[in-house]
Design a protein around this motif. Structure first.
Motif, mmCIF file in Angstrom:
data_model
loop_
_atom_site.group_PDB
_atom_site.id
_atom_site.type_symbol
_atom_site.label_atom_id
_atom_site.label_comp_id
_atom_site.label_asym_id
_atom_site.label_seq_id
_atom_site.Cartn_x
_atom_site.Cartn_y
_atom_site.Cartn_z
ATOM 1 N N LYS A 134 4.308 -6.154 8.040
ATOM 2 C CA LYS A 134 2.967 -5.184 8.356
ATOM 3 C C LYS A 134 3.565 -4.606 9.584
ATOM 4 C CE LYS A 134 -0.548 -7.716 6.063
ATOM 5 N NZ LYS A 134 -1.870 -8.234 6.101
ATOM 6 N N PRO A 135 2.881 -3.217 9.704
ATOM 7 C CA PRO A 135 3.104 -2.381 10.688
ATOM 8 C C PRO A 135 3.283 -3.213 12.342
ATOM 9 C CG PRO A 135 1.828 -1.095 9.397
ATOM 10 C CD PRO A 135 1.564 -2.634 8.788
ATOM 11 N N ASP A 136 2.303 -4.091 12.567
ATOM 12 C CA ASP A 136 2.264 -4.646 13.887
ATOM 13 C C ASP A 136 3.491 -5.408 14.128
ATOM 14 O OD1 ASP A 136 1.130 -6.715 11.817
ATOM 15 O OD2 ASP A 136 1.620 -7.966 13.735
ATOM 16 N N ALA A 137 4.268 -5.866 12.994
ATOM 17 C CA ALA A 137 5.476 -6.778 13.239
ATOM 18 C C ALA A 137 6.665 -5.585 13.272
ATOM 19 C CB ALA A 137 5.605 -7.636 12.046
ATOM 20 N N LEU B 242 3.711 4.038 3.882
ATOM 21 C CA LEU B 242 2.900 4.319 3.001
ATOM 22 C C LEU B 242 2.187 5.453 3.141
ATOM 23 C CD1 LEU B 242 1.342 0.685 2.234
ATOM 24 C CD2 LEU B 242 3.137 1.795 0.859
ATOM 25 N N THR B 243 1.761 6.224 2.183
ATOM 26 C CA THR B 243 0.487 7.035 2.359
ATOM 27 C C THR B 243 -0.644 6.330 2.057
ATOM 28 O OG1 THR B 243 0.376 7.460 0.050
ATOM 29 C CG2 THR B 243 2.223 8.924 0.982
ATOM 30 N N LEU B 244 -1.561 7.304 2.551
ATOM 31 C CA LEU B 244 -3.083 6.604 2.714
ATOM 32 C C LEU B 244 -3.447 6.056 1.189
ATOM 33 C CD1 LEU B 244 -5.566 5.471 4.003
ATOM 34 C CD2 LEU B 244 -6.442 7.807 4.021
ATOM 35 N N ALA B 245 -3.057 7.264 0.170
ATOM 36 C CA ALA B 245 -3.559 6.873 -1.222
ATOM 37 C C ALA B 245 -2.464 5.753 -1.770
ATOM 38 C CB ALA B 245 -3.079 8.223 -2.239
ATOM 39 N N GLN B 246 -1.337 5.404 -1.286
ATOM 40 C CA GLN B 246 -0.824 4.390 -1.710
ATOM 41 C C GLN B 246 -1.256 2.859 -1.259
ATOM 42 O OE1 GLN B 246 3.357 5.456 -0.277
ATOM 43 N NE2 GLN B 246 4.009 6.445 -2.059
ATOM 44 N N PHE C 106 -4.414 0.933 9.232
ATOM 45 C CA PHE C 106 -3.397 -0.132 9.897
ATOM 46 C C PHE C 106 -2.150 -0.007 9.042
ATOM 47 C CE2 PHE C 106 -1.620 -4.507 9.781
ATOM 48 C CZ PHE C 106 -0.967 -4.314 10.794
ATOM 49 N N MET C 107 -2.290 -0.104 7.723
ATOM 50 C CA MET C 107 -0.944 -0.355 6.912
ATOM 51 C C MET C 107 -0.214 1.082 6.946
ATOM 52 S SD MET C 107 -0.644 -3.353 6.061
ATOM 53 C CE MET C 107 0.476 -3.240 4.718
ATOM 54 N N ILE C 108 -0.932 2.146 7.079
ATOM 55 C CA ILE C 108 -0.162 3.544 7.144
ATOM 56 C C ILE C 108 0.390 4.045 8.524
ATOM 57 C CG2 ILE C 108 -1.361 4.340 5.189
ATOM 58 C CD1 ILE C 108 -2.586 6.320 6.805
ATOM 59 N N SER C 109 0.037 2.922 9.651
ATOM 60 C CA SER C 109 0.213 3.399 11.112
ATOM 61 C C SER C 109 1.698 3.511 11.452
ATOM 62 C CB SER C 109 -0.793 2.457 11.863
ATOM 63 O OG SER C 109 -0.153 1.434 11.944
#
Ligand code: RTP
Ligand code: MG
Length: 140
Positions: free
Chosen positions: A11-14, A42-46, A66-69
């Motif tokens: 994930k983004p934090d890692a 990722l895009t927000l839609a994804q 968070f997942m798109i950050s």
């Protein structure tokens, strides 16, 4: 037991803290083979589509933002009992409850920014692998 495949996200934090290699090493040390791997953003839609099962949960907005950050690394892991083995290596969702030696105990920042995702059942593993990879990209 036959070889099984599961889907994983670093994930983004890692990825932001340069932990991709350290986390991949944990998978390999546990006997999981990385049979596909790519770094994407990722895009927000994804992100909303991937986490659709959580769309009515209070943390859905925070989770998808968070997942798109930052970029993520999506992987397919293969091994005996791979789904359960990966969840064991990941540790509990909340790092405060994760066992010693698990990825989330060592690296997660919070229940949301918890460094990794792993499929929770054979059906979700198959769906999640197909969401990100074509058959040609899986090299056992
Ligand atoms: P994952 O799906 O990412 O492998 O994690 P999990 O099964 O352990 O957790 P799940 O309940 O499926 O939740 C998915 C992700 O949502 C975030 N979350 N935030 N703020 C919160 O209370 C909360 N609860 C869950 C986490 O990033 C979790 O991994
Ligand atoms: Mg889950």
């Amino acid at each position: 037991m036959a070889l099984e495949r599961t889907f994983s996200i670093i994930k983004p934090d890692a990825t932001k803290r340069n932990l991709t290699g350290a986390i991949a090493a944990k998978f390999e040390e546990a006997g999981l083979r990385i049979v596909a791997s790519k770094r994407i953003q990722l895009t927000l839609a994804q992100a909303q589509a991937f986490y659709g099962v959580h769309k009515d949960r209070p943390f859905f907005g925070e989770l998808t933002e968070f997942m798109i950050s930052e970029p993520i690394v999506v992987q397919v892991l293969e091994g005996e009992n791979a789904i359960a083995k990966n969840r064991e290596v990941m540790g509990a969702t909340n790092p405060a409850e994760a066992a010693e030696g698990t990825i989330r105990k060592e690296y997660a920042l919070s229940i949301g920014e918890n460094s990794v995702h792993g499929s929770d059942a054979p059906e979700t593993a198959a769906e999640e692998i197909a969401f990100f990879f074509s058959g040609l990209e899986l090299v056992g």
